[in-house]
Design an enzyme around this catalytic site. Structure first.
Site, mmCIF file in Angstrom:
data_model
loop_
_atom_site.group_PDB
_atom_site.id
_atom_site.type_symbol
_atom_site.label_atom_id
_atom_site.label_comp_id
_atom_site.label_asym_id
_atom_site.label_seq_id
_atom_site.Cartn_x
_atom_site.Cartn_y
_atom_site.Cartn_z
ATOM 1 C CE LYS A 1 44.727 43.822 38.361
ATOM 2 N NZ LYS A 1 46.030 43.429 38.947
ATOM 3 C CB SER B 1 47.750 42.091 35.156
ATOM 4 O OG SER B 1 48.337 42.755 36.253
ATOM 5 C CG HIS C 1 49.745 42.080 41.549
ATOM 6 N ND1 HIS C 1 48.548 41.440 41.689
ATOM 7 C CD2 HIS C 1 49.849 42.888 42.632
ATOM 8 C CE1 HIS C 1 47.954 41.831 42.803
ATOM 9 N NE2 HIS C 1 48.725 42.721 43.402
ATOM 10 C CG ASP D 1 47.194 46.255 35.421
ATOM 11 O OD1 ASP D 1 47.362 47.474 35.536
ATOM 12 O OD2 ASP D 1 47.469 45.434 36.317
ATOM 13 N N GLY D 2 49.563 47.277 32.976
ATOM 14 C CA GLY D 2 50.989 47.253 33.268
ATOM 15 C C GLY D 2 51.805 48.218 32.446
ATOM 16 N N GLY D 3 52.306 49.284 33.067
ATOM 17 C CA GLY D 3 53.190 50.221 32.400
ATOM 18 C C GLY D 3 52.513 51.253 31.518
ATOM 19 C CB ILE D 4 49.016 51.766 30.512
ATOM 20 C CG1 ILE D 4 49.033 50.368 29.898
ATOM 21 C CG2 ILE D 4 48.228 52.733 29.636
ATOM 22 C CD1 ILE D 4 47.745 49.608 30.049
#
Length: 339
Positions: free
Chosen positions: A212, A234, A236, A267-270
């Site tokens: 990740k 990602s 983070h 992963d990020g801002g969803i």
């Protein structure tokens, strides 16, 4: 349970740590780490949200995609949606502590399972929190994935052995945690990994391995080379390095090179099912959800998490109907435009 009630409850319980803004975009909480914000100016957190806003869906309604299939298979486990709860720890110092670490983990694990998906658990400078995550996964019969900080390999392998005892779906390392100074200050040093160190980790277990924190094509190709089964694109959540690119910006380049060779998670801002659709169209196989799941847990415990995730799934299905996508594999770059 209604979303309005969940958000109202969470706003009260997380007072001083999260404002539960109408739009979770990183502006009000910039620099609040520990807390729910992004590092420094919050630019990385903001970029995640802003890059997704540039992606627009192409509306199509002359087709036969009336009952889309939103299911997704991860490491042999069929999920009702390509949405997974992200690995998050530190309920006391990041979220205000209205829920204990155990209560938070249990809420996310149970709520995710009730919604038809699974959750990841995390790792911090407090070793007991990793154990709490492992115990939470055990309670749901191994339907979860522990993610470990990039400690010395010997320490990571010790934690992998603990994970193997509960037979989780996979195990992973969030390699983007390499610069967490707080870990070192508390006697739990972390750092970057060489290719050989990554190979050692992957070979140390029969469980599928996830890295990740991948944000470049080169590192995605390295993950394939060393035998990882999945990567998470990602930064983070924008919490470790200021002024990085948004995930939606780099995802298509990475997907162009490694799609089909390795499972790609983003992963990020969803924040919605529409955002999930956008990430899938940009090349992800599935996504991780962080802050909305926290709000679900604090606003309604496991039922809150289930409600947040189910709402996202329903939004995704609606988007699939209105773009002509019969299943997840039908969602591709022809269904979007980037402004």
């Amino acid at each position: 349970m209604e979303l309005k009630e969940i958000y109202s409850n969470a706003r009260e319980k997380m007072k001083g740590y999260c404002r539960v803004c109408p739009e979770c975009n990183g502006i009000a909480c910039a620099g609040e780490v520990p807390g729910m914000g992004g590092a420094g100016t919050g630019a990385s957190f903001k970029s995640n949200v802003e890059e997704l806003k540039k992606v627009k869906l192409v509306l199509r309604t002359i087709h036969n995609c009336k009952n889309p299939d939103s299911s997704f298979e991860l490491f042999g486990e069929k999920l009702d949606m390509p949405i997974i709860s992200a690995p998050i720890t530190g309920s006391s110092f990041n979220m205000g502590g209205a829920l204990s670490e155990k209560e938070y983990v249990d809420a996310v694990m149970e709520g995710s399972l009730e919604a038809g998906t699974v959750a990841m658990t995390g790792d911090t400078a407090d070793p007991s929190m990793y154990i709490t995550g492992i115990e939470g996964i055990k309670k749901v019969n191994g339907k979860g994935i522990p993610i470990i900080k990039p400690r010395e390999n010997s320490k990571i392998i010790e934690k992998i052995r603990l994970a193997e005892e509960i037979n989780p779906m996979a195990v992973g390392v969030d390699i983007d945690g390499a610069g967490l100074v707080t870990m070192a200050l508390k006697g739990q040093p972390v750092g970057p990994k060489t290719v050989d160190e990554l190979k050692e980790l992957v070979k140390s277990t029969k469980l599928p391995f996830i890295f990740k924190g991948i944000m470049t094509v080169e590192e995605a190709e390295i993950a394939v080379e060393v035998g990882a089964k999945a990567i998470v694109v990602s930064n983070h959540g924008g919490r470790i390095l200021d002024h990085t690119q948004g995930v939606a910006k780099v995802l298509p380049q990475i997907a162009d090179k490694v799609k089909g060779k390795i499972t790609i998670l983003a992963d990020g801002g969803i924040r919605s099912g529409i955002d999930v659709f956008k990430m899938l169209a940009l090349g992800a196989d599935a996504v991780l959800i962080g802050r909305p799941v926290i709000i679900g847990a604090y606003g309604g415990y496991s039922k809150g998490v289930e409600t947040v995730l189910t709402n996202m799934k329903n939004e995704l299905i609606k988007a699939m109907i209105l773009t002509g996508c019969k299943d997840i594999s039908s969602i591709d770059k022809t269904k979007i435009v980037i402004e």
